[in-house]
Write a protein that holds these residues in place. Structure first.
Motif, PDB file in Angstrom:
ATOM      1  N   GLU A  22       6.574  56.505  -7.373  1.00 36.61           N
ATOM      2  CA  GLU A  22       6.007  57.725  -6.802  1.00 36.61           C
ATOM      3  C   GLU A  22       4.485  57.604  -6.665  1.00 36.61           C
ATOM      4  OE1 GLU A  22       6.366  62.553  -7.596  1.00 36.61           O
ATOM      5  OE2 GLU A  22       7.661  61.156  -8.692  1.00 36.61           O
ATOM      6  N   LYS A  29       7.862  61.747   3.515  1.00 36.44           N
ATOM      7  CA  LYS A  29       8.972  62.219   2.677  1.00 36.44           C
ATOM      8  C   LYS A  29       9.641  63.426   3.334  1.00 36.44           C
ATOM      9  CE  LYS A  29       6.494  60.936  -1.552  1.00 36.44           C
ATOM     10  NZ  LYS A  29       5.213  60.583  -0.917  1.00 36.44           N
ATOM     11  N   TRP A  33      11.368  65.806  -1.108  1.00 34.81           N
ATOM     12  CA  TRP A  33      11.762  64.558  -1.771  1.00 34.81           C
ATOM     13  C   TRP A  33      10.610  64.015  -2.610  1.00 34.81           C
ATOM     14  CZ3 TRP A  33      15.289  60.693   1.245  1.00 34.81           C
ATOM     15  CH2 TRP A  33      16.434  61.361   1.712  1.00 34.81           C
ATOM     16  N   ARG A  34      10.960  63.444  -3.754  1.00 30.09           N
ATOM     17  CA  ARG A  34       9.960  62.844  -4.625  1.00 30.09           C
ATOM     18  C   ARG A  34       9.535  61.467  -4.129  1.00 30.09           C
ATOM     19  NH1 ARG A  34      10.052  65.296  -9.820  1.00 30.09           N
ATOM     20  NH2 ARG A  34       8.371  63.826 -10.346  1.00 30.09           N
ATOM     21  N   SER A  36       9.815  58.562  -0.694  1.00 26.85           N
ATOM     22  CA  SER A  36      10.136  58.368   0.716  1.00 26.85           C
ATOM     23  C   SER A  36      11.451  57.595   0.835  1.00 26.85           C
ATOM     24  CB  SER A  36       9.018  57.582   1.402  1.00 26.85           C
ATOM     25  OG  SER A  36       8.941  56.258   0.864  1.00 26.85           O
ATOM     26  N   VAL A  40      13.234  55.068  -1.900  1.00 31.12           N
ATOM     27  CA  VAL A  40      14.566  55.348  -2.441  1.00 31.12           C
ATOM     28  C   VAL A  40      15.429  54.100  -2.328  1.00 31.12           C
ATOM     29  CG1 VAL A  40      16.678  56.698  -2.143  1.00 31.12           C
ATOM     30  CG2 VAL A  40      14.447  57.822  -1.959  1.00 31.12           C
ATOM     31  N   ALA A  76      18.777  62.946   4.477  1.00 26.65           N
ATOM     32  CA  ALA A  76      17.569  63.449   5.123  1.00 26.65           C
ATOM     33  C   ALA A  76      17.901  64.400   6.269  1.00 26.65           C
ATOM     34  CB  ALA A  76      16.716  62.290   5.642  1.00 26.65           C
ATOM     35  N   ILE A 102      15.686  60.794  -5.260  1.00 24.16           N
ATOM     36  CA  ILE A 102      15.259  61.806  -4.297  1.00 24.16           C
ATOM     37  C   ILE A 102      14.661  63.033  -4.978  1.00 24.16           C
ATOM     38  CG2 ILE A 102      16.140  63.474  -2.598  1.00 24.16           C
ATOM     39  CD1 ILE A 102      18.082  61.244  -1.690  1.00 24.16           C
ATOM     40  N   CYS A 103      15.295  63.483  -6.053  1.00 24.74           N
ATOM     41  CA  CYS A 103      14.836  64.743  -6.656  1.00 24.74           C
ATOM     42  C   CYS A 103      14.663  64.684  -8.165  1.00 24.74           C
ATOM     43  CB  CYS A 103      15.770  65.883  -6.277  1.00 24.74           C
ATOM     44  SG  CYS A 103      17.498  65.620  -6.750  1.00 24.74           S
ATOM     45  N   VAL A 153      17.469  70.736  -4.092  1.00 19.32           N
ATOM     46  CA  VAL A 153      17.697  69.373  -4.565  1.00 19.32           C
ATOM     47  C   VAL A 153      19.137  68.958  -4.254  1.00 19.32           C
ATOM     48  CG1 VAL A 153      15.934  69.511  -6.363  1.00 19.32           C
ATOM     49  CG2 VAL A 153      18.292  70.204  -6.899  1.00 19.32           C
ATOM     50  N   GLY A 196      15.729  70.597   1.417  1.00 18.02           N
ATOM     51  CA  GLY A 196      15.977  69.475   0.508  1.00 18.02           C
ATOM     52  C   GLY A 196      17.350  69.524  -0.116  1.00 18.02           C
TER      53      GLY A 196
END
Length: 371
Positions: A22, A29, A33-34, A36, A40, A76, A102-103, A153, A196
């Protein structure tokens, strides 16, 4: 922190790695999303030299790159993701890794069974609070799926085809409308999904006909079929990866001899071939002979060697674990394994000798004990 858990979720187990990814991620993103999409994919499949990272990211899921990329693209979008395949193909593990990347939360899970109800995917009520104060948002207990909607999420639904049609129908409205109505409330009676939110579902292809998905629900999902791993090299990597995790978790110092891993892989390959050519179910082992079951056989042998042996993994112990794990029906499975031991293992032990001879004797003894 992971030492306090029997099994830490992926976002806890790989927290340091996710933090680092991150911190260096400058890619676009989707939503909240945490990471990209590119990061991921790196987290799941591991890094390569061409990625230009300052540290190596280990591979965690072993399978076709296109399956992971298509899964990420689906999440996405506004469609659900359905991972379908035989038991032991890593569907749930892939779903967990994707949600973690992702979350940073892979624990919002509903387990599909014959007893799963609409309450499990929508909401229920705290009875004592309802009696004391009446129905309100405070007394409502959101399901994992509703929690995922509110937080924007990933929610997960395991074994979707195990749940009844009523539950599947309730999921249609969530995937279509992206909100849940709460008719018991007069005010604040709609829970809207935040950007998301998505659902990753898994389904066992062997459950076909149990509770088939309706056409309407199928349209709400992108299907990705995860095939059984048949490449010996890939399967060996998966088994080594899981075995290393097992040894680390149990703090066991025990070497996995390459020869015994080859014997395990070859035995499962032989049994799969025999199962594929069998004329009836009575001539097939009840086991799915999946990679996950190979790992289970090896885990059993390792723990037995550690606690009841001389802390050295031996061929006879591996053979006993294989027979004990796969002989689920008596006498059918025992008869199949006995035939395999006499028709395949015995000639191979005479030809190759070494560990195959000890494997032969260990299997014979296990079959005789169970017969």
């Amino acid at each position: 922190m992971t030492d306090d858990m029997l099994r830490a979720p992926a976002e806890v187990k790989y927290a340091e790695e996710l933090d680092w990814l991150e911190s260096v991620d400058d890619g676009p993103k989707p939503f909240s999303w945490r990471l990209s999409p590119r990061m991921v994919r790196l987290f799941v499949l591991g890094s390569e030299r061409s990625d230009g990272l300052d540290r190596e990211i280990g591979q965690k899921w072993f399978g076709d790159r296109s399956f992971v990329e298509r899964s990420i693209v689906t999440l996405a979008s506004d469609r659900g993701l359905l991972l379908i395949g035989d038991p032991g193909t890593g569907k749930s593990w892939l779903a967990e890794l994707l949600a973690a990347a992702i979350c940073r939360n892979s624990t919002l899970v509903v387990q599909g069974t014959a007893g799963t109800t609409e309450d499990h995917i929508k909401y229920s009520w705290n009875v004592s609070m309802v009696i004391a104060k009446g129905q309100s948002r405070e007394s409502m207990i959101p399901s994992p799926i509703m929690t995922a909607m509110e937080q924007g999420v990933i929610g997960r639904f395991e074994e979707l085809t195990r749940s009844t049609s009523d539950v599947q129908d309730a999921l249609i409205s969530i995937l279509s409308e992206k909100y849940v109505s709460v008719p018991e409330l007069n005010d604040d009676n709609i829970v809207f999904a935040q950007p998301g939110f998505s659902i990753i579902a898994t389904a066992n292809s062997r459950d076909r006909g149990v509770n088939d998905l309706s056409s309407a629900l199928k349209r709400r999902f992108n299907f990705i079929r995860i095939p059984v791993v048949t490449n010996k090299r890939s399967e060996a990597e998966i088994v080594r990866f899981r075995t290393t995790e097992l040894l680390r978790r149990h703090r066991i110092e025990l070497e996995l001899p390459p020869t015994l891993l080859d014997i395990l892989l070859q035995s499962f390959a032989d049994l799969r071939a025999a199962s594929a050519s069998a004329a009836s179910d009575d001539e097939r082992l009840e086991s799915a002979l999946s990679t996950a079951e190979q790992i289970g056989v090896l885990e059993d042998a390792i723990l037995h060697s550690h606690f009841f042996g001389d802390r050295t993994l031996r061929a006879e112990t591996l053979a006993g674990s294989l027979v004990g794990s796969l002989a689920r029906r008596s006498p059918e499975d025992l008869a199949i394994l006995n035939k395999y031991w006499h028709g395949v293992i015995e000639p191979r032990s005479k030809k190759d000798g070494g560990a195959w001879q000890a494997f032969l004797e260990g299997g014979r003894q296990a079959i005789a004990t169970l017969s």
